[in-house]
Scaffold this motif. Structure first.
Motif, PDB file in Angstrom:
ATOM      1  N   MET A 198       0.814  -1.076  -0.180  1.00 49.34           N
ATOM      2  CA  MET A 198       0.059   0.058  -0.049  1.00 49.34           C
ATOM      3  C   MET A 198       0.976   1.216   0.009  1.00 49.34           C
ATOM      4  O   MET A 198       0.367   2.394   0.105  1.00 49.34           O
ATOM      5  CB  MET A 198      -0.986  -0.215   1.268  1.00 49.34           C
ATOM      6  CG  MET A 198      -2.019   0.864   1.496  1.00 49.34           C
ATOM      7  SD  MET A 198      -2.916   1.204  -0.062  1.00 49.34           S
ATOM      8  CE  MET A 198      -2.555   2.882  -0.115  1.00 49.34           C
ATOM      9  N   PRO A 214      -8.021  -0.866  15.832  1.00 50.46           N
ATOM     10  CA  PRO A 214      -8.537  -1.871  15.067  1.00 50.46           C
ATOM     11  C   PRO A 214      -8.828  -1.332  13.543  1.00 50.46           C
ATOM     12  O   PRO A 214      -8.550  -2.088  12.694  1.00 50.46           O
ATOM     13  CB  PRO A 214      -9.863  -2.401  15.463  1.00 50.46           C
ATOM     14  CG  PRO A 214      -9.711  -1.998  17.112  1.00 50.46           C
ATOM     15  CD  PRO A 214      -8.716  -0.764  17.107  1.00 50.46           C
ATOM     16  N   LEU A 215      -9.021  -0.092  13.581  1.00 53.39           N
ATOM     17  CA  LEU A 215      -9.643   0.524  12.359  1.00 53.39           C
ATOM     18  C   LEU A 215      -8.100   0.547  11.365  1.00 53.39           C
ATOM     19  O   LEU A 215      -8.130   0.270  10.278  1.00 53.39           O
ATOM     20  CB  LEU A 215     -10.289   1.826  12.390  1.00 53.39           C
ATOM     21  CG  LEU A 215     -10.480   2.759  11.187  1.00 53.39           C
ATOM     22  CD1 LEU A 215     -11.655   2.030  10.392  1.00 53.39           C
ATOM     23  CD2 LEU A 215     -10.736   4.070  11.409  1.00 53.39           C
ATOM     24  N   ALA A 268      -7.093  -2.606  10.212  1.00 53.66           N
ATOM     25  CA  ALA A 268      -7.898  -3.294   8.928  1.00 53.66           C
ATOM     26  C   ALA A 268      -7.793  -2.481   7.620  1.00 53.66           C
ATOM     27  O   ALA A 268      -7.850  -2.960   6.457  1.00 53.66           O
ATOM     28  CB  ALA A 268      -9.391  -3.012   9.143  1.00 53.66           C
ATOM     29  N   LEU A 269      -7.197  -1.348   7.894  1.00 53.55           N
ATOM     30  CA  LEU A 269      -6.917  -0.385   6.842  1.00 53.55           C
ATOM     31  C   LEU A 269      -5.502  -0.177   6.080  1.00 53.55           C
ATOM     32  O   LEU A 269      -5.267  -0.215   5.144  1.00 53.55           O
ATOM     33  CB  LEU A 269      -7.337   1.084   6.934  1.00 53.55           C
ATOM     34  CG  LEU A 269      -8.966   1.266   6.928  1.00 53.55           C
ATOM     35  CD1 LEU A 269      -9.403   3.004   7.386  1.00 53.55           C
ATOM     36  CD2 LEU A 269      -9.764   0.841   5.888  1.00 53.55           C
ATOM     37  N   LEU A 308      -8.948  15.471  10.831  1.00 49.49           N
ATOM     38  CA  LEU A 308     -10.368  15.167  10.641  1.00 49.49           C
ATOM     39  C   LEU A 308     -11.261  15.542  11.618  1.00 49.49           C
ATOM     40  O   LEU A 308     -12.140  16.553  11.528  1.00 49.49           O
ATOM     41  CB  LEU A 308     -10.638  13.502  10.275  1.00 49.49           C
ATOM     42  CG  LEU A 308     -11.924  13.462   9.304  1.00 49.49           C
ATOM     43  CD1 LEU A 308     -11.393  12.758   8.021  1.00 49.49           C
ATOM     44  CD2 LEU A 308     -13.159  12.814   9.937  1.00 49.49           C
ATOM     45  N   ILE A 336      -9.921  14.147   3.763  1.00 45.49           N
ATOM     46  CA  ILE A 336     -10.522  12.868   3.206  1.00 45.49           C
ATOM     47  C   ILE A 336      -9.665  12.500   1.714  1.00 45.49           C
ATOM     48  O   ILE A 336      -9.403  11.261   1.497  1.00 45.49           O
ATOM     49  CB  ILE A 336     -12.141  13.055   2.474  1.00 45.49           C
ATOM     50  CG1 ILE A 336     -12.758  13.122   3.948  1.00 45.49           C
ATOM     51  CG2 ILE A 336     -12.644  11.868   1.723  1.00 45.49           C
ATOM     52  CD1 ILE A 336     -14.329  13.704   3.831  1.00 45.49           C
ATOM     53  N   ILE A 380      -6.670  10.479   3.050  1.00 45.99           N
ATOM     54  CA  ILE A 380      -7.206   9.302   3.230  1.00 45.99           C
ATOM     55  C   ILE A 380      -7.207   8.340   2.193  1.00 45.99           C
ATOM     56  O   ILE A 380      -6.874   7.310   2.074  1.00 45.99           O
ATOM     57  CB  ILE A 380      -8.368   9.345   4.034  1.00 45.99           C
ATOM     58  CG1 ILE A 380      -8.174  10.004   5.595  1.00 45.99           C
ATOM     59  CG2 ILE A 380      -8.948   7.718   4.351  1.00 45.99           C
ATOM     60  CD1 ILE A 380      -9.495   9.836   6.282  1.00 45.99           C
ATOM     61  N   ALA A 381      -8.143   8.997   0.931  1.00 46.08           N
ATOM     62  CA  ALA A 381      -8.148   8.280  -0.339  1.00 46.08           C
ATOM     63  C   ALA A 381      -6.663   7.930  -0.761  1.00 46.08           C
ATOM     64  O   ALA A 381      -6.573   6.952  -1.584  1.00 46.08           O
ATOM     65  CB  ALA A 381      -8.960   8.940  -1.073  1.00 46.08           C
ATOM     66  N   LEU A 420      -4.940   5.104   1.050  1.00 46.93           N
ATOM     67  CA  LEU A 420      -5.612   3.904   1.043  1.00 46.93           C
ATOM     68  C   LEU A 420      -5.491   3.286  -0.532  1.00 46.93           C
ATOM     69  O   LEU A 420      -5.895   2.236  -0.747  1.00 46.93           O
ATOM     70  CB  LEU A 420      -7.191   3.955   1.386  1.00 46.93           C
ATOM     71  CG  LEU A 420      -7.624   4.329   2.689  1.00 46.93           C
ATOM     72  CD1 LEU A 420      -9.028   4.310   2.806  1.00 46.93           C
ATOM     73  CD2 LEU A 420      -6.792   3.214   3.762  1.00 46.93           C
ATOM     74  N   LEU A 478      -7.092   4.554  -3.229  1.00 45.98           N
ATOM     75  CA  LEU A 478      -8.096   4.742  -4.069  1.00 45.98           C
ATOM     76  C   LEU A 478      -7.733   5.730  -5.266  1.00 45.98           C
ATOM     77  O   LEU A 478      -7.521   6.854  -5.089  1.00 45.98           O
ATOM     78  CB  LEU A 478      -9.114   5.128  -2.974  1.00 45.98           C
ATOM     79  CG  LEU A 478     -10.477   5.239  -3.815  1.00 45.98           C
ATOM     80  CD1 LEU A 478     -10.833   3.579  -3.628  1.00 45.98           C
ATOM     81  CD2 LEU A 478     -11.622   5.896  -2.724  1.00 45.98           C
ATOM     82  N   ARG A 479      -8.209   5.010  -6.308  1.00 45.22           N
ATOM     83  CA  ARG A 479      -7.883   5.821  -7.754  1.00 45.22           C
ATOM     84  C   ARG A 479      -8.982   5.847  -8.549  1.00 45.22           C
ATOM     85  O   ARG A 479      -9.920   4.812  -8.480  1.00 45.22           O
ATOM     86  CB  ARG A 479      -6.722   5.535  -8.318  1.00 45.22           C
ATOM     87  CG  ARG A 479      -5.399   5.201  -7.543  1.00 45.22           C
ATOM     88  CD  ARG A 479      -4.755   6.666  -7.508  1.00 45.22           C
ATOM     89  NE  ARG A 479      -3.363   6.451  -6.521  1.00 45.22           N
ATOM     90  CZ  ARG A 479      -3.549   6.532  -5.384  1.00 45.22           C
ATOM     91  NH1 ARG A 479      -4.509   6.609  -4.598  1.00 45.22           N
ATOM     92  NH2 ARG A 479      -2.243   6.336  -4.603  1.00 45.22           N
ATOM     93  N   VAL A 493     -15.510   6.458   0.656  1.00 45.30           N
ATOM     94  CA  VAL A 493     -13.919   5.917   0.364  1.00 45.30           C
ATOM     95  C   VAL A 493     -13.434   4.911   1.297  1.00 45.30           C
ATOM     96  O   VAL A 493     -12.747   4.024   0.805  1.00 45.30           O
ATOM     97  CB  VAL A 493     -13.262   7.206   0.855  1.00 45.30           C
ATOM     98  CG1 VAL A 493     -11.760   6.973   1.094  1.00 45.30           C
ATOM     99  CG2 VAL A 493     -13.254   8.367  -0.219  1.00 45.30           C
ATOM    100  N   MET A 549     -15.588  -4.499  10.659  1.00 47.04           N
ATOM    101  CA  MET A 549     -15.672  -3.095  11.861  1.00 47.04           C
ATOM    102  C   MET A 549     -15.378  -1.815  10.762  1.00 47.04           C
ATOM    103  O   MET A 549     -16.136  -0.905  11.162  1.00 47.04           O
ATOM    104  CB  MET A 549     -14.233  -3.510  12.659  1.00 47.04           C
ATOM    105  CG  MET A 549     -14.011  -2.751  14.029  1.00 47.04           C
ATOM    106  SD  MET A 549     -13.182  -1.177  13.529  1.00 47.04           S
ATOM    107  CE  MET A 549     -11.755  -1.944  13.243  1.00 47.04           C
TER     108      MET A 549
END
Lengths: 220, 486
Positions: free
Chosen positions: A1, A118-119, A122-123, A139, A166, A169-170, A173, A175-176, B175, B205
């Motif tokens: 990532m 935990p978030l 997971a990400l 944020l 945001i 964040i994208a 992560l 995200l494209r 997102v 979660m």
């Protein structure tokens, strides 16, 4: 990532976080605009870095759009409104500065606490946790800015800062989207900025200030 | 082809409207013809859909039973609103409340809203949906401050900030969900379908957190308590034709967005979390809506709280998690989408006659404007949920479904429905009876104009017909959607 240098991304995150913290305490409208401009330029740099890492022309254009719309156009619009109406100071807050800083510290503390681990797990991979923590802090602080500030300009800058968070964040992560979609999003933001500035001027003409706490015509 | 035509109509209508100079008749004709064409093309699309059970176009747009259903509702509302707006603005121009530029601005932005709504329903991409929904907000916010008064500007500002903030949170939720698609080999292109396909890769979660943002974001547009604060202010200050559209078509569109994500949420396996959230928002909305209706002093705000209450009922139906509740909720959406514009048409006619939205300022409506009074009573009786109107059957089905699976929720909701019933009865009796002022009484019996009455009467007839008879294709559409969710 990891698409690009973690350190550069860290710098972008730090710029975002520091700028939104100072947005909370600054009383001068022009300082708020400068902070937002810096923040937007940092976000654009982050996008350019990602574009360079991924050899993505589309991302490069996204960076240009962000820089032009948020770093240049919005700043010019906001400065014009400030100069036209000679609005040096209007960024007052509901809480005083020490209390504001305490709440900001608490919000940053919450984002850095175990509560959201935990978030993060997971990400993103562990080496990127600090980035997620920083962005999540930004944020929360931005959301608080929206609630705490009485100035209409600060609310607009708050919304745009939230959007920057945001975007980050994208980006983090991975995200494209297609270029067409990015153009649509940029167009949407541009229209939003134009409408927000139109309303700023309307507010000043009708209420004589940018202070939203003076608006109480809807109480029935 | 129907979809291209459907997308082109509002854009062409916008272009003609903004280039028209000083001809009221032309922009009115364009608005009416555009709304008729949009309705015709939606029927064409629905026909194609019924024949092939799916409809796709150019890889960007697709329709299933849910989107076709919502599109039919939106086009119906747009048709009646466009028709009503003609008579309404003629009256306002006659009274010199607004001029040509304002009326032209209304129609141009209204066409843009319609375009954005069609794109939102037709797209397969959740980000495009988000952009389109934001576009409806941006186009409509300028209309909320239509009369250029302090109160209108304040309401518009509130609308702009609250809706922008909430939609950004919805974007954040999208997102978070979309990240899973980008990293699990579905090509990186996020669609409603790819999100559902990637459901197994999405951490429950993370999904729950994403859904909190999505519920807050799109829930604000729907108007659930405690996210409803913009609604009464905007509904009381915006021009009536816009409010008629917002209270029905905008609500249906935002609800559509929520439902799209619900399908993904169920695939992820967080159905219980979603159902609980729906029950929470539903009960809060029904309770607060009904209680504030009881003490309301402004009839436009009254209908805003009624909208909030009905938005709560929509959520409750889905929150029950069974086919019975889902079907009842879908049916309720149909009847509410038709009944609420009717209520606002009645409210608009009252405003044109009395010049106030205060309940205390309106008395003797039955003598002053008998046809408007009948329309108003019709709308109130429908919203109260009395037989033979459709809302009676949808609310009855909802309550029965609640008593089967959640008896306590059923009892609580029933109590608040009784309160809203009493509140509606109260407002009806206050407006209809009493002694009108001398100035108003002098013009008693003379209705505003046929142009503001005709659309309301036709809508009332349509509502009555659909209350007692639902066409087979509509029933199968409702059953199709129920199957999708259950």
């Amino acid at each position: 990532m990891i698409f690009f240098a973690v350190h550069l991304m860290g710098l972008v995150m730090l710029t975002l976080l520091v700028s939104v913290i100072f947005l909370n305490i600054t009383k001068r409208n022009i300082s708020a605009v400068i902070l937002f401009t810096l923040q937007s330029i940092a976000i654009s740099m982050g996008i350019f870095a990602a574009a360079w890492q991924e050899h993505s022309v589309e991302l490069f254009f996204v960076g240009i759009f962000t820089l032009v719309v948020k770093g240049i156009i919005s700043s010019v619009f906001f400065r014009r409104v400030i100069v036209r109406y000679s609005l040096q100071f209007s960024g007052t807050t509901y809480l005083n500065t020490p209390l504001t800083l305490i709440v900001v510290a608490l919000l940053v503390g919450i984002a850095y606490s175990q509560l959201f681990t935990p978030l993060y797990v997971a990400l993103v991979p562990p080496e990127l946790f600090f980035l997620m923590k920083g962005i999540l802090s930004a944020l929360f602080v931005t959301l608080f800015l929206m609630v705490n500030k009485k100035g209409a300009l600060s609310q607009i800058v708050g919304i745009l800062s939230l959007e920057n968070a945001i975007i980050l964040i994208a980006l983090l992560l991975g995200l494209r989207h297609s270029l067409q979609l990015e153009i649509a999003i940029t167009f949407d933001i541009t229209v939003w900025i134009v409408i927000a500035v139109v309303f700023l001027e309307m507010l000043y003409r009708q209420f004589g200030s940018f202070d939203v706490s003076t608006m109480n015509n809807l109480k029935e | 082809m129907f979809l291209i035509a459907l997308l082109c109509v509002p854009l062409v209508a916008t272009l003609i409207t903004i280039t028209t100079k000083k001809s009221y008749r032309l922009i009115e004709a364009v608005a009416f013809i555009a709304s008729v064409l949009e309705a015709v093309f939606v029927v064409g699309l629905a026909g194609n859909f019924v024949q092939s059970a799916s409809y796709q176009f150019a890889g960007y747009f697709a329709f299933d039973a849910l989107s076709i259903y919502i599109l039919i509702l939106i086009s119906t509302v747009v048709f009646f609103t466009s028709w009503y707006a003609i008579g309404y603005f003629r009256k306002e121009v006659e009274k010199e409340i607004v001029g040509f530029r304002r009326v032209r601005e209304f129609y141009a932005l209204f066409h843009l809203c319609v375009f954005a709504m069609i794109v939102a329903v037709a797209t397969i991409n959740p980000i495009v949906f988000w952009i389109a929904l934001e576009a409806t907000s941006l186009a409509s916010v300028l209309l909320v401050s239509f009369y250029n008064k302090q109160s209108g500007t304040e309401a518009a500002w509130k609308y702009l900030i609250i809706n922008s903030l909430s939609l950004l949170l919805a974007f954040l939720g999208t997102v978070l969900l979309s990240a899973a698609v980008g990293t699990h080999g579905t090509g990186g292109i996020v669609t409603w379908e790819s999100l559902a396909l990637a459901a197994h890769y999405i951490d429950p979660m993370v999904a729950k957190i994403a859904f909190v943002f999505i519920f807050v974001g799109y829930g604000t547009k729907v108007g659930w308590v405690p996210l409803h604060t913009w609604k009464p202010d905007v509904y009381s200050k915006a021009p009536t034709p816009l409010v008629a559209c917002m209270s029905s078509a905008f609500l249906a569109l935002a609800w559509y967005g929520v439902l799209r994500f619900v399908l993904i949420g169920r695939a992820i396996g967080i159905g219980h979390f979603i159902d609980t959230s729906f029950l929470f928002f539903g009960i809060c909305s029904v309770a607060v809506g009904a209680l504030i209706m009881l003490i309301q002093k402004n009839y436009k705000r009254f209908f805003a709280y009624s909208s909030i209450e009905h938005a709560g009922l929509l959520a409750l139906g889905f929150g029950l998690g069974n086919a019975f509740g889902i079907y009842a909720s879908l049916l309720h959406l149909l009847y509410h989408t038709l009944a609420k514009p009717l209520a606002f048409f009645g409210a608009g006619n009252i405003f044109l006659r009395y010049g106030t939205t205060k309940i205390a300022g309106v008395q003797g409506l039955s003598r002053v404007a008998p046809v408007t009074a009948i329309i108003f009573v019709f709308a109130c009786v429908t919203l109260m949920g009395l037989p033979p109107f459709g809302i009676f059957s949808s609310e009855l089905t909802l309550i029965l479904a609640m008593f089967v699976s959640h008896p306590v929720v059923g009892a609580v909701v029933l109590l608040f429905l009784v309160i809203s019933f009493i509140a509606t009865l109260r407002i009806g009796s206050l407006l209809l009876t009493g002694e009108p002022s001398r100035e108003i009484a002098e013009r008693a019996g003379r209705e505003s104009s046929h142009a503001v009455l005709a659309p309301a009467v036709v809508l009332a007839v349509l509502l009555l017909v659909l209350s007692v008879w639902l066409p087979l294709w509509l029933l199968s559409l409702l059953q199709g959607i129920t199957t999708m969710f259950s």
